[in-house]
Design a protein around this motif. Structure first.
Motif, PDB file in Angstrom:
ATOM      1  N   LEU A  42       0.818  -1.221   0.000  1.00 35.49           N
ATOM      2  CA  LEU A  42       0.000   0.000   0.000  1.00 35.49           C
ATOM      3  C   LEU A  42       0.851   1.271   0.000  1.00 35.49           C
ATOM      4  CD1 LEU A  42      -2.384  -1.229   2.862  1.00 35.49           C
ATOM      5  CD2 LEU A  42      -2.882  -1.341   0.432  1.00 35.49           C
ATOM      6  N   ASN A  43       1.920   1.230  -0.800  1.00 34.98           N
ATOM      7  CA  ASN A  43       2.833   2.385  -0.913  1.00 34.98           C
ATOM      8  C   ASN A  43       3.496   2.800   0.392  1.00 34.98           C
ATOM      9  OD1 ASN A  43       2.761   2.814  -3.674  1.00 34.98           O
ATOM     10  ND2 ASN A  43       0.790   3.884  -3.512  1.00 34.98           N
ATOM     11  N   LEU A 199      -7.371  -6.492  14.785  1.00 30.22           N
ATOM     12  CA  LEU A 199      -7.350  -6.663  13.330  1.00 30.22           C
ATOM     13  C   LEU A 199      -7.671  -5.340  12.653  1.00 30.22           C
ATOM     14  CD1 LEU A 199      -9.160  -9.891  12.174  1.00 30.22           C
ATOM     15  CD2 LEU A 199      -7.471  -8.607  10.904  1.00 30.22           C
ATOM     16  N   LEU A 200      -6.840  -4.986  11.705  1.00 26.77           N
ATOM     17  CA  LEU A 200      -7.077  -3.744  10.964  1.00 26.77           C
ATOM     18  C   LEU A 200      -7.349  -4.108   9.506  1.00 26.77           C
ATOM     19  CD1 LEU A 200      -7.025  -0.646  10.983  1.00 26.77           C
ATOM     20  CD2 LEU A 200      -4.578  -0.757  10.585  1.00 26.77           C
ATOM     21  N   PRO A 201      -8.631  -4.108   9.104  1.00 28.02           N
ATOM     22  CA  PRO A 201      -8.939  -4.430   7.705  1.00 28.02           C
ATOM     23  C   PRO A 201      -8.424  -3.337   6.779  1.00 28.02           C
ATOM     24  CG  PRO A 201     -10.939  -4.264   9.059  1.00 28.02           C
ATOM     25  CD  PRO A 201      -9.814  -3.727   9.867  1.00 28.02           C
ATOM     26  N   PRO A 202      -8.276  -3.632   5.461  1.00 24.28           N
ATOM     27  CA  PRO A 202      -7.754  -2.627   4.523  1.00 24.28           C
ATOM     28  C   PRO A 202      -8.583  -1.338   4.557  1.00 24.28           C
ATOM     29  CG  PRO A 202      -8.170  -4.727   3.405  1.00 24.28           C
ATOM     30  CD  PRO A 202      -8.578  -4.912   4.815  1.00 24.28           C
ATOM     31  N   SER A 203      -9.897  -1.467   4.764  1.00 24.44           N
ATOM     32  CA  SER A 203     -10.673  -0.249   4.981  1.00 24.44           C
ATOM     33  C   SER A 203     -11.548  -0.524   6.193  1.00 24.44           C
ATOM     34  CB  SER A 203     -11.537   0.063   3.766  1.00 24.44           C
ATOM     35  OG  SER A 203     -12.344  -1.046   3.475  1.00 24.44           O
ATOM     36  N   GLY A 204     -11.683   0.464   7.028  1.00 23.12           N
ATOM     37  CA  GLY A 204     -12.513   0.268   8.217  1.00 23.12           C
ATOM     38  C   GLY A 204     -11.708   0.419   9.490  1.00 23.12           C
ATOM     39  N   GLU A 205     -12.374   0.115  10.590  1.00 21.98           N
ATOM     40  CA  GLU A 205     -11.821   0.373  11.918  1.00 21.98           C
ATOM     41  C   GLU A 205     -11.168  -0.885  12.484  1.00 21.98           C
ATOM     42  OE1 GLU A 205     -13.596   3.218  14.367  1.00 21.98           O
ATOM     43  OE2 GLU A 205     -12.871   4.094  12.471  1.00 21.98           O
ATOM     44  N   VAL A 206     -10.225  -0.669  13.365  1.00 24.16           N
ATOM     45  CA  VAL A 206      -9.584  -1.790  14.039  1.00 24.16           C
ATOM     46  C   VAL A 206     -10.582  -2.436  15.022  1.00 24.16           C
ATOM     47  CG1 VAL A 206      -8.579  -0.329  15.862  1.00 24.16           C
ATOM     48  CG2 VAL A 206      -7.463  -2.442  15.251  1.00 24.16           C
ATOM     49  N   PHE A 207     -10.554  -3.753  15.118  1.00 28.92           N
ATOM     50  CA  PHE A 207     -11.404  -4.424  16.110  1.00 28.92           C
ATOM     51  C   PHE A 207     -10.683  -5.657  16.653  1.00 28.92           C
ATOM     52  CE2 PHE A 207     -12.428  -6.261  12.011  1.00 28.92           C
ATOM     53  CZ  PHE A 207     -12.475  -7.627  12.267  1.00 28.92           C
ATOM     54  N   PHE A 232     -10.560 -12.522   5.742  1.00 23.51           N
ATOM     55  CA  PHE A 232      -9.766 -11.412   5.193  1.00 23.51           C
ATOM     56  C   PHE A 232      -8.646 -11.952   4.323  1.00 23.51           C
ATOM     57  CE2 PHE A 232     -11.462  -9.799   9.143  1.00 23.51           C
ATOM     58  CZ  PHE A 232     -11.972  -8.575   8.748  1.00 23.51           C
ATOM     59  N   SER A 233      -8.497 -11.382   3.114  1.00 23.84           N
ATOM     60  CA  SER A 233      -7.325 -11.792   2.335  1.00 23.84           C
ATOM     61  C   SER A 233      -6.205 -10.769   2.437  1.00 23.84           C
ATOM     62  CB  SER A 233      -7.676 -12.070   0.879  1.00 23.84           C
ATOM     63  OG  SER A 233      -8.677 -11.246   0.441  1.00 23.84           O
ATOM     64  N   CYS A 234      -6.482  -9.592   2.986  1.00 26.44           N
ATOM     65  CA  CYS A 234      -5.381  -8.685   3.316  1.00 26.44           C
ATOM     66  C   CYS A 234      -5.770  -7.869   4.541  1.00 26.44           C
ATOM     67  CB  CYS A 234      -5.015  -7.789   2.146  1.00 26.44           C
ATOM     68  SG  CYS A 234      -6.411  -6.953   1.435  1.00 26.44           S
ATOM     69  N   GLY A 235      -4.831  -7.106   5.032  1.00 20.86           N
ATOM     70  CA  GLY A 235      -5.064  -6.358   6.257  1.00 20.86           C
ATOM     71  C   GLY A 235      -3.842  -6.441   7.145  1.00 20.86           C
ATOM     72  N   ASP A 236      -3.959  -5.926   8.368  1.00 23.33           N
ATOM     73  CA  ASP A 236      -2.843  -5.955   9.307  1.00 23.33           C
ATOM     74  C   ASP A 236      -3.318  -6.504  10.634  1.00 23.33           C
ATOM     75  OD1 ASP A 236      -0.352  -4.597   8.185  1.00 23.33           O
ATOM     76  OD2 ASP A 236      -1.952  -3.224   7.578  1.00 23.33           O
ATOM     77  N   VAL A 237      -2.435  -7.217  11.282  1.00 25.46           N
ATOM     78  CA  VAL A 237      -2.742  -7.770  12.602  1.00 25.46           C
ATOM     79  C   VAL A 237      -1.838  -7.081  13.618  1.00 25.46           C
ATOM     80  CG1 VAL A 237      -2.438  -9.833  14.012  1.00 25.46           C
ATOM     81  CG2 VAL A 237      -3.522 -10.013  11.771  1.00 25.46           C
ATOM     82  N   LYS A 238      -2.432  -6.584  14.690  1.00 27.28           N
ATOM     83  CA  LYS A 238      -1.616  -6.017  15.773  1.00 27.28           C
ATOM     84  C   LYS A 238      -1.715  -6.956  16.959  1.00 27.28           C
ATOM     85  CE  LYS A 238      -1.102  -1.703  13.925  1.00 27.28           C
ATOM     86  NZ  LYS A 238      -0.098  -1.885  12.912  1.00 27.28           N
TER      87      LYS A 238
END
Ligand code: BT5
Length: 246
Positions: A42-43, A199-207, A232-238
Motif C-alpha cells: 500500500l505504498n 485486526l485492521l482491515p484494509p478499509s474500516g476500523e480496528v477491532f 480477510f485476504s489482506c489487512g494488518d494484525v496487531k
C-alpha cells in the motif's frame, strides 16, 4: 537453481526484478546493498539502509494460489535465521511478516508479473533487518528488531543471503511438488492462530478478534467478539501485549 545478482544500490529490488523479468531466470535472486525507494504494501516505505538484506526472488512458474509465494518467502527467512542462529525463535505473522517476540524482523512484498492478461511470474520481495541499531529501530513506527540486536553480533550479508537462497529454492520446489505440505509447514510456523488480536482491515476500523484459522489460499478466518465469523485476504494484525507468542 537460479543465480544471485548483487547490486550496490537499487531503487527497489522488486522494481528492478519486475522491469527485467524477461531477462531473468526462474529462481534468480536480486540483492541490493541499499535501496533508495524500498517499498512495503500500500505504498508504505521500507527502511532500506546499507547493512541489511533487500532481496527479490524470481518465480517463473507461479503457483495456482499466489499466497504460496509469500509462504515460500517467510518460511525461507525463518529457516535461514534458525540455521545461522539456532538460539532465536522467529515466527510468521500473517500476512507477510517474520517476527521475533512481537517485533518485526522481516517484511515481504510479493508482486505478480502480468503479460497479456496472464500471470507469468511472481517477484518475492524480502527485507530482513540484519544490522539496524536500537536507535534506528526505534525510529520505525511499529515494534521492530534486527538480527544484530537479537544476537549481539554483527551479521554478514553474504552468509545470510547464501542461506536464504538455499531455502528459497528448497521451499519453491516443495511448493510446486507438494503444495499441501508447504501449507502445513507454514501453518506450523505461524504465530497468530488461536490468539486474540487487533485486526485492521484494509478499509474500516480496528477491532478485536480471535484468529480461528488461515485457509490454504491465505485468508484469515477471524471471530469477532459478537460471534460473527469474518474472512480477510489482506489487512494488518496487531498483537496484544498479553499474547505469549512462543
Ligand atoms: C512490508 O510491507 O512489510 C513489505 C516490505 C518488503 C520490503 C522488501 S525489501 C526488498 C523488496 N524491495 C522492495 O522495495 N520491497 C521489498 P508492510 O506490511 O506494508 O509494512 C510496512 C511497514 O513496516 C511500514 O509502514 C513500517 O511501519 C514498517 N517498517 C518499515 N521499514 C521497516 C524495517 N526496516 N523493519 C521493520 N519494520 C519496518
Amino acid at each position: 537453481m537460479g543465480t544471485t545478482h548483487f547490486f550496490e544500490t537499487l531503487d527497489s529490488t522488486n522494481t528492478y526484478a519486475v522491469r527485467h523479468f524477461d531477462e531473468l531466470s526462474d529462481g534468480d535472486l536480486i540483492v541490493a546493498k541499499e535501496q533508495t525507494a524500498g517499498r512495503g504494501r500500500l505504498n508504505r516505505k521500507w527502511i532500506s539502509k546499507e547493512g541489511n538484506l533487500f532481496a527479490s526472488y524470481v518465480i517463473k512458474e507461479p503457483f495456482d494460489e499466489p499466497f504460496y509465494a509469500t509462504m515460500v518467502s517467510s518460511l525461507s527467512v525463518v529457516a535461514a535465521v534458525k540455521k545461522l542462529y539456532p538460539q532465536l525463535e522467529p515466527v510468521i505473522k500473517w500476512p507477510n511478516d517474520v517476527i521475533i517476540g512481537d517485533k518485526k524482523l522481516c517484511g515481504i512484498l510479493c508482486e505478480g508479473v502480468i503479460r497479456e492478461g496472464k500471470l507469468k511470474g511472481i517477484i518475492c520481495g524480502i527485507g530482513v533487518n540484519l544490522n539496524l541499531t536500537e536507535e534506528e529501530l526505534s525510529a520505525i513506527d511499529q515494534p521492530a528488531i534486527s538480527l544484530s540486536v537479537a544476537t549481539g553480533e554483527k551479521i554478514n550479508l553474504k552468509n545470510f543471503t547464501e542461506q536464504l537462497a538455499i531455502y528459497l529454492n528448497w521451499y519453491y520446489i516443495t511448493g510446486n511438488n507438494h503444495a499441501s505440505e508447504l501449507y502445513r509447514i507454514w501453518k506450523d510456523r505461524n504465530a497468530i492462530t488461536g490468539k486474540i488480536v487487533n485486526l485492521l482491515p484494509p478499509s474500516g476500523e480496528v477491532f478485536s478478534a480471535k484468529i480461528l484459522d488461515i485457509s490454504e489460499d491465505g485468508r484469515l478466518i477471524a471471530e469477532r467478539e459478537d460471534g460473527e465469523i469474518l474472512y480477510f485476504s489482506c489487512g494488518d494484525v496487531k498483537l496484544k501485549p498479553s499474547n505469549n507468542l512462543k
